[in-house]
Design a protein around this motif. Structure first.
Motif, short mmCIF file in Angstrom:
data_model
loop_
_atom_site.label_atom_id
_atom_site.label_comp_id
_atom_site.label_asym_id
_atom_site.label_seq_id
_atom_site.Cartn_x
_atom_site.Cartn_y
_atom_site.Cartn_z
N GLU A 3 -10.05 -17.59 -15.60
CA GLU A 3 -8.62 -16.99 -16.08
C GLU A 3 -8.04 -16.13 -15.37
O GLU A 3 -8.98 -15.14 -14.85
CB GLU A 3 -8.79 -16.58 -17.39
N GLY A 4 -6.67 -15.61 -15.52
CA GLY A 4 -6.32 -14.51 -14.77
C GLY A 4 -6.41 -14.13 -13.34
O GLY A 4 -6.34 -15.20 -12.26
N PRO A 5 -6.57 -13.05 -12.84
CA PRO A 5 -6.63 -12.44 -11.51
C PRO A 5 -7.95 -13.08 -10.73
O PRO A 5 -7.76 -13.24 -9.68
CB PRO A 5 -6.70 -11.03 -11.58
N ILE A 6 -8.91 -13.49 -11.64
CA ILE A 6 -10.20 -13.88 -10.79
C ILE A 6 -9.97 -15.17 -10.28
O ILE A 6 -10.13 -15.58 -9.02
CB ILE A 6 -11.37 -14.05 -12.08
N ASP A 8 -6.94 -16.40 -9.59
CA ASP A 8 -5.80 -15.97 -8.58
C ASP A 8 -6.55 -15.67 -7.38
O ASP A 8 -6.14 -15.94 -5.91
CB ASP A 8 -4.88 -14.72 -9.09
N LEU A 9 -7.60 -14.83 -7.50
CA LEU A 9 -8.30 -14.32 -6.05
C LEU A 9 -8.80 -15.38 -5.43
O LEU A 9 -8.80 -15.60 -4.27
CB LEU A 9 -9.17 -13.13 -6.51
N ILE A 10 -9.70 -16.29 -6.34
CA ILE A 10 -10.41 -17.45 -5.73
C ILE A 10 -9.31 -18.27 -5.14
O ILE A 10 -9.68 -18.87 -4.01
CB ILE A 10 -11.10 -18.23 -6.59
N ASP A 11 -8.23 -18.55 -5.72
CA ASP A 11 -7.14 -19.38 -4.82
C ASP A 11 -6.52 -18.78 -3.61
O ASP A 11 -6.76 -19.55 -2.70
CB ASP A 11 -5.83 -19.64 -5.77
N GLU A 12 -6.67 -17.57 -3.57
CA GLU A 12 -6.06 -16.79 -2.17
C GLU A 12 -7.10 -16.99 -1.22
O GLU A 12 -6.90 -17.20 -0.26
CB GLU A 12 -5.55 -15.59 -2.52
N VAL A 19 -12.96 -20.87 4.73
CA VAL A 19 -13.39 -20.72 3.22
C VAL A 19 -13.24 -21.77 2.41
O VAL A 19 -11.97 -22.03 1.97
CB VAL A 19 -12.93 -19.46 2.59
N GLY A 20 -14.26 -22.64 1.86
CA GLY A 20 -14.02 -23.48 0.59
C GLY A 20 -14.06 -22.92 -0.67
O GLY A 20 -14.29 -21.65 -0.75
N PRO A 21 -13.84 -23.84 -1.81
CA PRO A 21 -13.63 -23.39 -3.21
C PRO A 21 -14.92 -22.52 -3.54
O PRO A 21 -14.90 -21.49 -4.25
CB PRO A 21 -13.36 -24.31 -3.95
N ARG A 22 -16.23 -22.91 -3.12
CA ARG A 22 -17.20 -22.54 -3.52
C ARG A 22 -17.71 -21.09 -2.81
O ARG A 22 -18.03 -20.13 -3.56
CB ARG A 22 -18.43 -23.49 -3.20
N TYR A 30 -18.45 -11.30 -5.82
CA TYR A 30 -18.93 -10.13 -4.98
C TYR A 30 -18.17 -9.06 -5.24
O TYR A 30 -18.61 -7.76 -5.46
CB TYR A 30 -19.39 -10.68 -3.55
N LEU A 31 -16.83 -9.11 -4.99
CA LEU A 31 -15.65 -8.10 -5.12
C LEU A 31 -15.81 -7.53 -6.31
O LEU A 31 -15.41 -6.38 -6.71
CB LEU A 31 -14.46 -8.80 -4.64
N LEU A 32 -15.80 -8.49 -7.49
CA LEU A 32 -15.70 -7.96 -8.74
C LEU A 32 -16.73 -7.04 -9.12
O LEU A 32 -16.72 -6.26 -10.01
CB LEU A 32 -15.62 -9.29 -9.81
N ASP A 33 -18.04 -7.49 -8.57
CA ASP A 33 -19.36 -6.61 -8.89
C ASP A 33 -19.50 -5.52 -7.86
O ASP A 33 -20.27 -4.46 -8.23
CB ASP A 33 -20.61 -7.51 -8.76
N ALA A 34 -18.72 -5.34 -6.71
CA ALA A 34 -18.76 -4.15 -6.14
C ALA A 34 -18.30 -3.05 -6.61
O ALA A 34 -17.21 -2.98 -7.51
CB ALA A 34 -18.24 -4.63 -4.64
N PRO A 35 -18.61 -1.77 -6.00
CA PRO A 35 -18.23 -0.56 -6.63
C PRO A 35 -16.60 -0.58 -6.32
O PRO A 35 -16.04 -0.96 -5.02
CB PRO A 35 -18.87 0.48 -5.85
#
Length: 204
Positions: A3-6, A8-12, A19-22, A30-35
């Motif tokens: 859902e939402g921005p996650i 959107d980020l995967i799509d971009e 860079v494939g879907p996986r 990784y970016l979500l968990d990064a500082p």
């Protein structure tokens, strides 16, 4: 699907070359968990790349100034010009320490299947650079794949009329590969043993 921005980020991220879907999903999480400060620094770097990076007015290599560091260097041999497809190829060749001339970045290769012809590359600017007669040799260092060979063949036909030496890096580079992935020794030897595109006019 997320859902939402996650999502959107995967799509971009999936739109990036190689860079494939996986892979995009792994990078996104990784970016979500990064500082937070690391992610903001990454985003700021992307912004500065778009705002500050440019292409050299002479050779079309990536640069921060009107002329790239190679074109500005008075120690370079200005009688030899190496034609490559992309800026990454300049980096690969520079690592060999075998070439001390100038470069011309085409911005791609001829690829009819992708709708890309000679007019879509920096070919006109290349011919303009050769008009003053200072350059005595042109090295066609396009990739040794179908598109790269087609580009080299097209340019060699045009360059024959300029009366200058036209060469191609020697065999040893893997057919179908990219210059950026060739090891330094192989690429260096390919430049050292480059061959003329016009054997009957070698030395002209």
């Amino acid at each position: 699907m997320y859902e939402g921005p996650i999502q959107d980020l995967i799509d971009e991220l999936s739109r990036l070359p190689g860079v494939g879907p996986r892979s995009a999903q792994r990078i996104a999480f990784y970016l979500l968990d990064a500082p937070e400060e690391d992610v903001f620094k990454f985003a700021d770097t992307l912004r500065r790349v778009k705002q500050q990076a440019r292409f050299c007015d002479v050779c079309f290599n990536v640069s921060q100034e009107e002329r790239c560091r190679v074109c500005r260097d008075p120690r370079r041999d200005r009688t030899v010009l190496c034609v490559v497809e992309e800026s990454k190829d300049v980096v690969a060749i520079e690592r060999t320490n075998e070439f001390r001339g100038l470069y011309h970045v085409l911005g791609g290769s001829i690829s009819p299947i992708d709708g890309r012809g000679p007019a879509d590359l920096h070919t006109r600017e290349l011919f303009t650079r050769l008009a003053d007669g200072e350059i005595q040799e042109v090295i066609l260092a396009t990739d040794p794949d179908t598109q790269g060979e087609a580009t080299a063949a097209y340019l060699s036909r045009i360059l024959r009329d300029f009366g200058i030496r036209v060469t191609r890096p020697a065999s040893g580079l893997p057919v179908g590969g990219d210059l950026e992935y060739a090891d330094q020794v192989t690429l260096g030897r390919a430049f050292e043993g480059r061959r003329s595109m016009f054997p009957e006019t070698t030395g002209s």
